[in-house]
Every structure is written in C-alpha cells, then in structure tokens.
Motif scaffolding. Structure first.
Motif, PDB file in Angstrom:
ATOM      1  N   PHE A 569       0.820  -1.210   0.000  1.00 38.24           N
ATOM      2  CA  PHE A 569       0.000   0.000   0.000  1.00 38.24           C
ATOM      3  C   PHE A 569       0.858   1.266   0.000  1.00 38.24           C
ATOM      4  O   PHE A 569       0.480   2.276   0.575  1.00 38.24           O
ATOM      5  CB  PHE A 569      -0.927   0.022   1.223  1.00 38.24           C
ATOM      6  CG  PHE A 569      -2.023  -0.997   1.164  1.00 38.24           C
ATOM      7  CD1 PHE A 569      -2.917  -1.005   0.110  1.00 38.24           C
ATOM      8  CD2 PHE A 569      -2.158  -1.948   2.149  1.00 38.24           C
ATOM      9  CE1 PHE A 569      -3.926  -1.950   0.041  1.00 38.24           C
ATOM     10  CE2 PHE A 569      -3.169  -2.892   2.106  1.00 38.24           C
ATOM     11  CZ  PHE A 569      -4.048  -2.896   1.046  1.00 38.24           C
ATOM     12  N   GLY A 570       2.019   1.215  -0.611  1.00 42.72           N
ATOM     13  CA  GLY A 570       2.900   2.372  -0.622  1.00 42.72           C
ATOM     14  C   GLY A 570       2.682   3.234  -1.849  1.00 42.72           C
ATOM     15  O   GLY A 570       1.805   3.002  -2.676  1.00 42.72           O
ATOM     16  N   SER A 571       3.529   4.233  -1.980  1.00 41.56           N
ATOM     17  CA  SER A 571       3.377   5.203  -3.053  1.00 41.56           C
ATOM     18  C   SER A 571       3.558   4.580  -4.422  1.00 41.56           C
ATOM     19  O   SER A 571       2.912   4.965  -5.386  1.00 41.56           O
ATOM     20  CB  SER A 571       4.388   6.329  -2.867  1.00 41.56           C
ATOM     21  OG  SER A 571       4.263   7.276  -3.888  1.00 41.56           O
ATOM     22  N   ALA A 572       4.469   3.599  -4.537  1.00 40.22           N
ATOM     23  CA  ALA A 572       4.723   3.008  -5.848  1.00 40.22           C
ATOM     24  C   ALA A 572       3.451   2.384  -6.414  1.00 40.22           C
ATOM     25  O   ALA A 572       3.106   2.565  -7.572  1.00 40.22           O
ATOM     26  CB  ALA A 572       5.821   1.968  -5.745  1.00 40.22           C
ATOM     27  N   ARG A 573       2.726   1.658  -5.565  1.00 45.18           N
ATOM     28  CA  ARG A 573       1.495   1.015  -6.028  1.00 45.18           C
ATOM     29  C   ARG A 573       0.434   2.053  -6.369  1.00 45.18           C
ATOM     30  O   ARG A 573      -0.295   1.941  -7.335  1.00 45.18           O
ATOM     31  CB  ARG A 573       0.978   0.058  -4.951  1.00 45.18           C
ATOM     32  CG  ARG A 573      -0.270  -0.684  -5.382  1.00 45.18           C
ATOM     33  CD  ARG A 573      -0.606  -1.793  -4.398  1.00 45.18           C
ATOM     34  NE  ARG A 573      -1.843  -2.409  -4.815  1.00 45.18           N
ATOM     35  CZ  ARG A 573      -3.034  -2.041  -4.390  1.00 45.18           C
ATOM     36  NH1 ARG A 573      -3.135  -1.061  -3.545  1.00 45.18           N
ATOM     37  NH2 ARG A 573      -4.124  -2.642  -4.804  1.00 45.18           N
TER      38      ARG A 573
END
Length: 581
Positions: A569-573
């Motif tokens: 659930f981080g920024s990359a996703r």
C-alpha cells in the motif's frame, strides 16, 4: 517603507507564546526557542536535521516517488494542486525528510516530518519513505529515529493513507525482531494516525518540551464531549505524568540525549550476528496452496445479476449507520456457536464497546472480537456507540495474544465510528493502545480474518483490521475520516458531507478496486437490517471460504504474507493505479 517591510519581517519574529518581538538571528542562535518564555517554535525538517546531526554526516535518502492521486480526490481544489502548492512553499518533495547521519558519532537513520507540508499528513508517499528508511536501518543494522509533526492521516488519499499506519508499524516490528533500537521524538503537534502508530509504538518515546500529542485533537474532543479541557491537556508534561512518554527534553538537550541513547546500543549491536538472508521464493507446492489466499494487487468488484447493487456513497454511509443493522452480538448469535464471552484488559477496565471471546465456526474454535454498538438509544449509550476506550483496545490485544498461544484463528467484526475521543481516553493512552494493537497484529502467528460489518472509522477500525483477509459487507463503509469530519476541514461547512463521502472512496466496491478489501459479502436485496438471518448466512459462508485455506499456512509464512499485503500500500502502487508509471 513598503520596500523595507519584507526585510523587517525577516529580521524580526513574534513569539507565539509571550508575543515578544525577537531578533531573528538571536532566536535562531537559541534553536528557535524564545529566550523570554521558553516557547519552542515549530521547526522545518531541514533545520531540525541541522540541529541534531553531526556536521558533515548527513546523507539524504532518495525522496522521489511516482506522482500519485490514488482516489482522484477533489474538494474545493484538486489534490494535485494542493501537492504542488505545498512543494512550492516548502521546497520539499513530501511531508518527511529521511537521511542517514551520525549523532555524537553514532550512526542512525532519521525520518523527520515537516508540519508545513499539508499539516505533516501521512499519505502513501510519506508511508513509503518512512518504511524505506526503516528498511535501510534494518539493512545497515543501525537505530531508527522518527521525529513526528503531523495532524494525522491524509484525507485526500482515503483508506490508503490509513493503511500506512500498518505498513510503517510492521517495518518497526521487523526492527524489534532484529534487536535494533527505535526512537520517536514527539514534537508539536502529533495527532491522529501518526500518534496511533509509529509515533508511539517505538522502543522509546521522547517528547520535546512544548509538544502536544493525542489521538483526537482538542477541537474534536470539545465538540464531542461539550466539556472544557483540563489545564495542559495533551501537553508533553501531562503525557509524562500519565506515563505515555519516557522523558520530556528541552530542544537544547535533545541532541545529547539521543546521542546517549544511541551509545547504549553500540556494543550490543557490534556483537550481533549478521541478518540472515530472506528466501525469495517458496517451494512450488506451498505457493500453489497460498495462491487462493495471497492478496492481489487490486480486486475487481463482482458484476452481473448476483453482484451488489451500486449505491451513492452517502446513501451507503446512512445504510451503514442504520440503527437496525446487525451488531457483533447479533452475528455471534446467528453465525457462530457456543460463544463464551471473556472480559477485561487485566489492567483495570472492561470496555463495553469491545466484545470478545471463544466461539465455534462450523467445527473450528475461533477467537471472535468485535465492536458492539446496539440498536436502542440506551444500548448505544451503554456501549459508547461502539467507540472503544484504551481498555477496549487492550482487552482486544489480550484476546489476540491468547488466541495465538492457543493456536486459535482470530475473526474480527469491525463496526465503529472511531475510537473513543474523550478526555479520559486520551489520558489513558488511546493513541498508544491503538498503535500496540496494529503492531501486534502485524506479527500475530495465527490466521486473522477481519470483516467490516458497518462503519469502519479511522484508527479505531484499523486496530482490529490488520488481517490476512479483509471482507466487507456490501453496505458497509471504511474510511480514514468520517464524511462530516472531512467536509468540516476541506469544505466550507459540514453540509458538504455527501460530497466528501463520494470523494473519500469509502464504499465496498471502491475499496475492492483499491485492494484494501479482498471480498464483498452481498447483503439481501434491501439491506442487512431487513433480513439479519440471511445476512448472517452469507457472512458465515464467506468466513468459512476465506478462513479454511489460511489454516494450512505455516505461521511464519502467514506473518510474511500479511506483511506483504500491507507493504504494497505504498506510493509506488498508488502511482501504478493512477497511471503515473
């Protein structure tokens, strides 16, 4: 005269505490602490780092992440415009600056939040950067220091910002397991999801003089309780008196205290064995067994004749709050067998907003824990409208740990507007109680299955929802903040709550698409409150379908998959979903 005004502004500063007019250079030499009254002014992250670390030792960690507007949020201004304005005014990429450095000659990784950037709010990018900082500390086998300054989770990223509380907590759990020191330094202000996760679940919690910390902010507490707040409420000195911090430190002493704490970990760290490598791939048979329970990147909500009806988000909010909607006790009667309720946190309280105990699901014994609201006004008042106190969260924590020791799966039923925002709850450590639940669930070596049955409100919901699988009833909602609260902050008034509900993407189909929820449990054609028995029948089937595969997963792999679920659930996703890369 007008031409000199900006320069005069830069030369002088007025103290927020005593209103004294102070020469700016003198104030800076005093570390932005008023020499007249001792007021500690807020610091920008770069200045905080300059004050704390050894000269020449600072090595910034990468801060560039994909542009992301994961839920296309718009209030009176599109979210990307707010981000651009924050970047222009602060010169920062996000609300946190991460770096490696030494303090008193001792290495550490630091993550320093900056309140100037959208109130230091915790969004996907901030969560990703702090998690990466923790992972760097783990790789380098050095301590992690977090300097917090935040109003809470970022509303404009909806439930995905809420997930960052768990993502960072599990990174801290990994540091604990490795025997590496974690320290948080609370500065003014530290509230909401930040206070209820990584600001209070570290090994040591320091508070800078003048800091304020709590789960609910003073304005919210006054509005909810209608009471005046005690003198010094949520201040550093009061937190110390109530046992919620290890020490209160003047700014001029902070660097020395941190250096002394880091020095204490040095000899032990040098003698530790190297971190064992993490296997990258499991044997094929186990991978095949896990395929049906491992979380997907995102789930497409079911369509077709049997699919849940599409409702307006505000209509769904009202449905989730319907007083006739089945409660945890109703489901315990209709879904489970032989429920034996267990009471008390063993520390002095038994919160009626949390119900828990041992029950049977088909032929399996499970530990069931849930929020309990009620149907009548008297029941709602007696159960505090399902808003758990610290005693409630600690009772839930005790039952989770008991379940792990007994080898019982945990099933949680989430239905709460949020955690108790009262004065006594804050004084008893509401933020830390929620934080400890989240941290414990990330490492609990037994299957955890969560169901959002009604309202899933903020950190009070997440405290029971860090799970291997998250199910959601069709007319439930799950959000970082209530629509009314969001409207009051970002719109001119609370009458914009229906607009806020739509912007927050808080319905089951929305959250299924975002991957926050794994499966939607359809309700009867009207709603759960019109046919509780049929709703319970459908919920029982969904629980069995999702729980049985988890029972075959070894505990270590279970924890690992759970961590992978929240790590994504981080920024990359978010950037991928938004089409940024």
């Amino acid at each position: 005269m007008t031409a000199t005004a900006p320069r005069e502004e830069r030369l002088w500063s007025r103290c927020a505490g005593c209103a004294s007019l102070l020469y700016r250079k003198r104030l800076r030499r005093n570390l932005d602490v008023c020499p007249e009254c001792g007021e500690h002014a807020r610091l920008a992250a770069p200045e905080r780092l300059r004050q704390l670390v050894d000269p020449g030792s600072l090595r910034p960690l990468p801060a560039q992440l994909p542009e992301a507007d994961p839920i296309d949020f718009v209030d009176v201004l599109p979210y990307p415009h707010r981000l651009s304005a924050a970047r222009a005014s602060t010169g920062l990429a996000e609300a946190v600056v991460c770096a490696t450095a030494t303090i008193g000659g001792h290495p550490a990784v630091l993550a320093v939040m900056d309140f100037r950037f959208l109130g230091g709010s915790l969004g996907c990018a901030v969560g990703e950067l702090i998690t990466r900082a923790a992972e760097r500390a783990l790789d380098d086998r050095i301590p992690l220091i977090l300097i917090t300054a935040s109003g809470g989770a970022r509303m404009q990223e909806g439930a995905l910002s809420l997930m960052q509380m768990a993502t960072i907590s599990q990174a801290i759990a990994a540091l604990r397991e490795a025997g590496l020191l974690t320290v948080s330094v609370l500065t003014d202000p530290t509230y909401g999801g930040v206070a209820a996760s990584f600001a209070t679940n570290t090994d040591l919690v320091l508070a800078e003089s003048g800091a304020r910390m709590g789960f609910a902010g003073p304005r919210v507490i006054r509005q909810v309780t209608g009471r005046a707040l005690p003198e010094g409420f949520q201040s550093a000195d009061v937190l110390l008196r109530h046992g919620q911090v290890d020490m209160v430190v003047q700014r001029r002493s902070l660097r020395g205290r941190l250096g002394a704490l880091l020095a204490a970990t040095g000899p032990a760290r040098a003698g530790r064995p190297a971190r064992p490598p993490v296997p990258r791939q499991e044997p094929a048979p186990l991978r095949e067994r896990l395929a049906e329970v491992a979380p997907a990147a995102a789930v497409t909500p079911p369509t077709g004749p049997g699919a849940p009806a599409v409702r307006d988000a505000w209509d769904t909010v009202r449905m989730a709050r319907h007083p006739g909607r089945p409660t945890t006790l109703d489901y315990l009667d209709l879904v489970f067998d032989g429920f034996v309720e267990l009471h008390g946190d063993r520390l002095g309280g038994d919160c009626p907003a949390i119900v828990g105990g041992v029950a049977r699901l088909a032929d399996r014994h499970v530990m069931v824990i849930g929020h309990q609201k009620g149907h009548t006004t008297a029941e709602l008042v007696a159960r505090n409208f399902g808003m758990a106190s610290p005693a409630g969260h600690r009772k839930a924590l005790r039952l989770m740990r008991l379940a792990a020791r007994l080898g019982l799966p945990v099933v949680t039923l989430v239905d709460t507007p949020g955690a108790d925002p009262g004065v006594s709850a804050e004084e008893q450590g509401q933020a830390a109680a929620i934080a400890e639940n989240i941290l414990t669930l990330t490492v609990l070596p037994t299957p955890v299955l969560a169901v959002i049955t009604g309202e899933g409100g903020s950190g009070g919901a997440l405290a029971l929802a860090v799970a291997d699988r998250v199910l959601m009833l069709e007319n439930a909602v799950y959000s970082v903040i209530s629509p009314e609260g969001c409207a009051a902050i970002l719109w001119p008034d609370r009458s914009a709550a229906p607009q806020a509900a739509r912007a927050l993407r808080l319905t089951a189909p929305d959250l299924c698409r975002l991957g926050v929820v794994d499966e939607i449990v359809p309700e009867p054609p009207t709603a759960a409150h019109d046919d509780p028995a049929e709703t319970a029948h459908r919920l029982r089937a969904a629980l069995l379908t999702n729980l049985l595969p988890l029972l075959d997963v070894p505990p270590a792999m279970l924890v690992r998959l759970r961590r992978q679920r929240f790590r994504r659930f981080g920024s990359a996703r978010a950037g991928v979903r938004a089409g940024a890369r």
